[in-house]
Design a protein around this motif. Sequence first.
Motif, short mmCIF file in Angstrom:
data_model
loop_
_atom_site.label_atom_id
_atom_site.label_comp_id
_atom_site.label_asym_id
_atom_site.label_seq_id
_atom_site.Cartn_x
_atom_site.Cartn_y
_atom_site.Cartn_z
N SER A 164 6.33 -50.37 3.06
CA SER A 164 6.55 -49.05 2.48
C SER A 164 6.14 -49.04 1.00
CB SER A 164 8.03 -48.69 2.64
OG SER A 164 8.59 -48.17 1.45
N SER A 165 5.37 -48.02 0.62
CA SER A 165 4.88 -47.98 -0.77
C SER A 165 6.05 -47.82 -1.75
CB SER A 165 3.85 -46.87 -0.95
OG SER A 165 4.42 -45.62 -0.68
N TYR A 166 7.04 -47.02 -1.38
CA TYR A 166 8.19 -46.85 -2.29
C TYR A 166 8.98 -48.16 -2.41
CZ TYR A 166 7.70 -41.77 -2.74
OH TYR A 166 7.26 -40.50 -3.05
N PRO A 188 13.35 -46.84 8.16
CA PRO A 188 13.88 -45.52 7.82
C PRO A 188 14.78 -45.00 8.95
CG PRO A 188 11.50 -45.58 7.47
CD PRO A 188 11.88 -46.87 8.14
N HIS A 189 15.81 -44.31 8.59
CA HIS A 189 16.74 -43.66 9.53
C HIS A 189 17.52 -44.64 10.41
CE1 HIS A 189 14.83 -40.05 8.09
NE2 HIS A 189 13.66 -40.56 8.43
N ARG A 201 15.75 -42.26 4.08
CA ARG A 201 14.47 -42.83 3.62
C ARG A 201 14.68 -44.24 3.07
NH1 ARG A 201 10.67 -38.66 2.36
NH2 ARG A 201 11.04 -36.99 3.83
N ILE A 202 13.58 -44.96 2.95
CA ILE A 202 13.64 -46.28 2.30
C ILE A 202 12.83 -46.22 1.01
CG2 ILE A 202 14.09 -47.67 4.35
CD1 ILE A 202 11.10 -48.22 4.54
N PRO A 203 13.27 -47.00 -0.01
CA PRO A 203 14.31 -48.01 0.01
C PRO A 203 15.66 -47.46 -0.48
CG PRO A 203 13.14 -48.16 -2.06
CD PRO A 203 12.52 -47.02 -1.30
N GLU A 214 16.76 -43.22 -3.77
CA GLU A 214 15.65 -42.64 -4.54
C GLU A 214 15.09 -43.70 -5.49
OE1 GLU A 214 13.85 -39.60 -4.31
OE2 GLU A 214 15.00 -39.66 -2.46
N SER A 215 13.82 -44.01 -5.25
CA SER A 215 13.19 -45.12 -5.99
C SER A 215 13.26 -44.94 -7.50
CB SER A 215 11.74 -45.26 -5.55
OG SER A 215 11.69 -45.43 -4.16
N ASN A 251 6.26 -38.00 -6.03
CA ASN A 251 7.26 -37.56 -5.04
C ASN A 251 6.91 -36.20 -4.43
OD1 ASN A 251 9.10 -39.71 -4.96
ND2 ASN A 251 10.02 -39.07 -6.89
N TYR A 255 2.26 -38.58 -2.76
CA TYR A 255 2.66 -39.37 -1.59
C TYR A 255 2.37 -38.58 -0.32
CZ TYR A 255 5.48 -41.92 1.78
OH TYR A 255 5.88 -42.62 2.88
N ARG A 260 1.38 -39.81 3.59
CA ARG A 260 1.85 -39.18 4.83
C ARG A 260 0.69 -38.57 5.64
NH1 ARG A 260 6.96 -38.27 5.94
NH2 ARG A 260 7.57 -38.54 3.75
N PHE A 316 4.76 -46.45 -9.44
CA PHE A 316 4.78 -45.48 -8.33
C PHE A 316 3.39 -45.24 -7.77
CE2 PHE A 316 8.79 -43.22 -7.39
CZ PHE A 316 9.64 -43.99 -8.18
N1 LIG Z 1 11.61 -39.88 -2.81
C1 LIG Z 1 11.93 -41.04 -2.03
C2 LIG Z 1 10.88 -41.20 -0.94
C3 LIG Z 1 11.14 -42.38 -0.03
C4 LIG Z 1 10.25 -42.31 1.19
O1 LIG Z 1 9.73 -41.25 1.58
N2 LIG Z 1 10.06 -43.46 1.84
C5 LIG Z 1 9.27 -43.50 3.05
C6 LIG Z 1 8.67 -44.89 3.27
S1 LIG Z 1 7.47 -45.25 2.01
C7 LIG Z 1 10.18 -43.19 4.22
O2 LIG Z 1 11.33 -43.58 4.25
N3 LIG Z 1 9.69 -42.45 5.22
C8 LIG Z 1 10.43 -42.10 6.38
C9 LIG Z 1 10.45 -40.61 6.63
O3 LIG Z 1 9.71 -39.86 5.97
O4 LIG Z 1 11.22 -40.18 7.48
C10 LIG Z 1 12.03 -42.27 -2.95
O5 LIG Z 1 11.55 -42.14 -4.10
O6 LIG Z 1 12.62 -43.28 -2.60
#
Ligand SMILES: N[C@@H](CCC(=O)N[C@@H](CS)C(=O)NCC(=O)O)C(=O)O
Length: 367
Positions: A164-166, A188-189, A201-203, A214-215, A251, A255, A260, A316
């Motif tokens: 995961s990039s975040y 995730p989830h 979401r992760i992380p 939130e990263s 954000n 991303y 996505r 980021f």
């Molecule tokens: N704004 C969140 C974004 C985190 C995020 O979107 N992580 C992705 C993985 S890189 C994720 O969990 N995706 C699962 C989903 O969209 O349901 C952060 O900064 O942590």
Amino acid sequence: MNAPERFELQQTRFIRAPREKVFDAFTDEALLRQWHCPRGMNVAHSRCDARAGGQWQLNMLARDGTRLAVGGAYREVKRPERLVYTWAWQGENSPMAGIETLVEVDFLARDGGTELRLRHSGFPSAAASEAHAVGWRSTLNRLLDQVDERGSAATLTLLGDVRSSYTRTVRMALAEKGLAYTLQPCAPHSPEILALHPFGRIPALRDGETTLFESSAIVRYLDECFGPGPQLLPGTPLARSLCEQWVSAVNAYLYDTMVRRYVLQYLFPRGAGGQPDRAVIDGALKDMPAQLAALDRAYGGSDWLAGGALSMADLFVAPILAYVARMPEGAALLAAVPNLQRAQATLRSRESFTRTDPAQPTEGAKP
Ligand SMILES: N[C@@H](CCC(=O)N[C@@H](CS)C(=O)NCC(=O)O)C(=O)O
């Protein structure tokens, strides 16, 4: 007349260290200086005479220059089992000035380590007790970092997926700060992440009993609570705002377009026949040149997005662009943005980048 109501807090922590070591951390002046204040502060001065009737004193210094002084007297010193001392904030401005509270700490031998039971009593209000509970949670995290051989990996756990990039952004921040941590692989989830992150979401980060999601919030916390290492939030108001501007842009826009709607379509194809969904990819490809050009202008002649040095904003952007570069259209897209390419080449030479490559074996508890 009834005595005024008093409030108390209790905390229990298991510590992977012998009781003697944990006990001594409470009663040795030099050791106390290493940990006895919440994260983000420092102990500027410590003095203790750890015998019944002896005095103790700590001066804490916050990042904004605020000074706090606290002290008291030992009532019971029974190494390595039990320590009891009074606690009173000093200074006219303290809302707790003149109020003496009592700290009782029991050190129990358990499973090769120590179960620490702390009771702090005599608070005049529930709010005062809760404020001190927050302070103790953070302070006990520092105690664990100090006495557990794993260092900060005893308290800091990052939940995420190395792909995961975040997650990589936060891992890079941990590496830049030189912080040992425990990586808990987590999707995730999944129930593990949902226990910490209401949106799944992760992380997410666990620091002892404190949790964050939130990263950007996580990186800010790491930056402000742990030193040394580079400052990941720039020092001047404008540079800090620029940093935040680009984190928000990642954000809100980058991303979504680049990961996505583009990278993930290739890596986890969901189109007909298990193929990448061409329409989604083409839609992203239409939007990407303008977004990359905006980044290219922002980097300009510098290798950094904000404040002339590495900041959270660069952390980021880099993991996302590393994925874009590996996609079929990546090379052509990036060839059009030379400033961005140059800046990314600089960032990719940093250890924090190479060591967090998703293809690398994970480094467990090391920074
Ligand atoms: N704004 C969140 C974004 C985190 C995020 O979107 N992580 C992705 C993985 S890189 C994720 O969990 N995706 C699962 C989903 O969209 O349901 C952060 O900064 O942590």
